[in-house]
Design a protein around this motif. Sequence first.
Motif, short mmCIF file in Angstrom:
data_model
loop_
_atom_site.label_atom_id
_atom_site.label_comp_id
_atom_site.label_asym_id
_atom_site.label_seq_id
_atom_site.Cartn_x
_atom_site.Cartn_y
_atom_site.Cartn_z
N UNK A 1 38.34 36.21 48.12
CA UNK A 1 38.95 35.34 47.11
C UNK A 1 39.87 34.32 47.78
N UNK A 2 40.65 34.78 48.74
CA UNK A 2 41.56 33.88 49.44
C UNK A 2 40.81 32.72 50.06
N UNK A 3 39.65 33.02 50.63
CA UNK A 3 38.86 31.95 51.24
C UNK A 3 38.38 30.94 50.20
N UNK A 4 37.99 31.44 49.05
CA UNK A 4 37.59 30.54 47.98
C UNK A 4 38.76 29.63 47.59
N UNK A 5 39.93 30.21 47.47
CA UNK A 5 41.10 29.41 47.08
C UNK A 5 41.42 28.35 48.13
N UNK B 1 35.38 42.92 44.30
CA UNK B 1 36.32 42.17 43.46
C UNK B 1 36.62 43.03 42.24
N UNK B 2 37.83 43.51 42.13
CA UNK B 2 38.18 44.32 40.96
C UNK B 2 38.51 43.42 39.78
N UNK B 3 38.54 44.01 38.61
CA UNK B 3 38.87 43.18 37.45
C UNK B 3 40.34 42.76 37.48
N UNK B 4 41.15 43.57 38.15
CA UNK B 4 42.56 43.16 38.29
C UNK B 4 42.68 41.91 39.17
N UNK C 1 31.12 23.60 31.39
CA UNK C 1 30.96 23.12 32.76
C UNK C 1 31.84 23.91 33.73
N UNK C 2 33.01 24.29 33.26
CA UNK C 2 33.92 25.05 34.11
C UNK C 2 33.27 26.34 34.56
N UNK C 3 32.54 26.96 33.65
CA UNK C 3 31.87 28.21 34.01
C UNK C 3 30.94 27.99 35.21
N UNK D 1 31.12 30.35 45.45
CA UNK D 1 29.92 30.91 46.11
C UNK D 1 29.40 32.12 45.34
N UNK D 2 29.41 32.00 44.03
CA UNK D 2 28.90 33.05 43.13
C UNK D 2 29.73 34.32 43.14
N UNK D 3 30.91 34.23 43.74
CA UNK D 3 31.80 35.39 43.72
C UNK D 3 32.24 35.66 42.29
#
Lengths: 106, 106
Positions: free
Chosen positions: A97-101, B2-5, B28-30, B38-40
């Motif tokens: 996630x950090x990389x995405x940010x 990736x947790x929901x938190x 569009x944001x979605x 990257x589809x994360x």
Amino acid sequence: MITKEMTSAVSNIMVLSVLKSGMSYGYQLLRKIKQDSNELFDWTEGMLYPVLHRLEKQKYIESIWGTSEAGRRRKYYQITSSGQDYLAELLDGWYSISEVLIGLED
Amino acid sequence: MITKEMTSAVSNIMVLSVLKSGMSYGYQLLRKIKQDSNELFDWTEGMLYPVLHRLEKQKYIESIWGTSEAGRRRKYYQITSSGQDYLAELLDGWYSISEVLIGLED
DNA sequence: AATTATACCTAGATTAATTAGGTTAGATTA
DNA sequence: TAATCTAACCTAATTAATCTAGGTATAATT
């Protein structure tokens, strides 16, 4: 700013990370987490114990009762091997996630 | 993993970051969030719209109704200046936590 | 005519954090 | 010795949030 959602997202990571470097118990974990985070995290007991109990139920940590030098009872926690795997996955998620940010900042 | 938190902790950051590079609308944001991550992240509409509405209520973004070339109604969102400040604070918090986590890994 | 894609929305079940309590007992101080 | 502080554990309940699972409407495509 550290939001409560961020706190929630790292609570498991913090506990598992600290336990990875050795057994500890609730009261001490609070101080270690405060210290290791440069006071970024200053959790109350009501925040920590539910996390510990949940992690134990999920078998990522396990506990045994012990006694302090002074004679007080303590519940010592240690990370399990599945807890170590879980920690690695959580850290992996956090960093991706950090990389995405970082990528979004240009 | 990736947790929901974690998702919850970055949802505001992701929306504000994408809007920082220009106006956009929900649908569009979605796609942008999916693409830029990257589809994360592959959020549903039920996840995004409550976030947008909350951010708007907090004045971090604002909206105007518009129309697509094809004639469909769209609600365009743009980040406010207080939203830009807020984003900077959130990123700051995220990165300071990241540094703590890196420090714990030795 | 039927389906897919675009585009918005919300109710409600579930889950989780945090506040605000509570208990016990040893150590220290007045 | 009485009172307070620190160590050490715990939970109930309020609050707040996510996410599933719906719903509506219209343009474009098959």
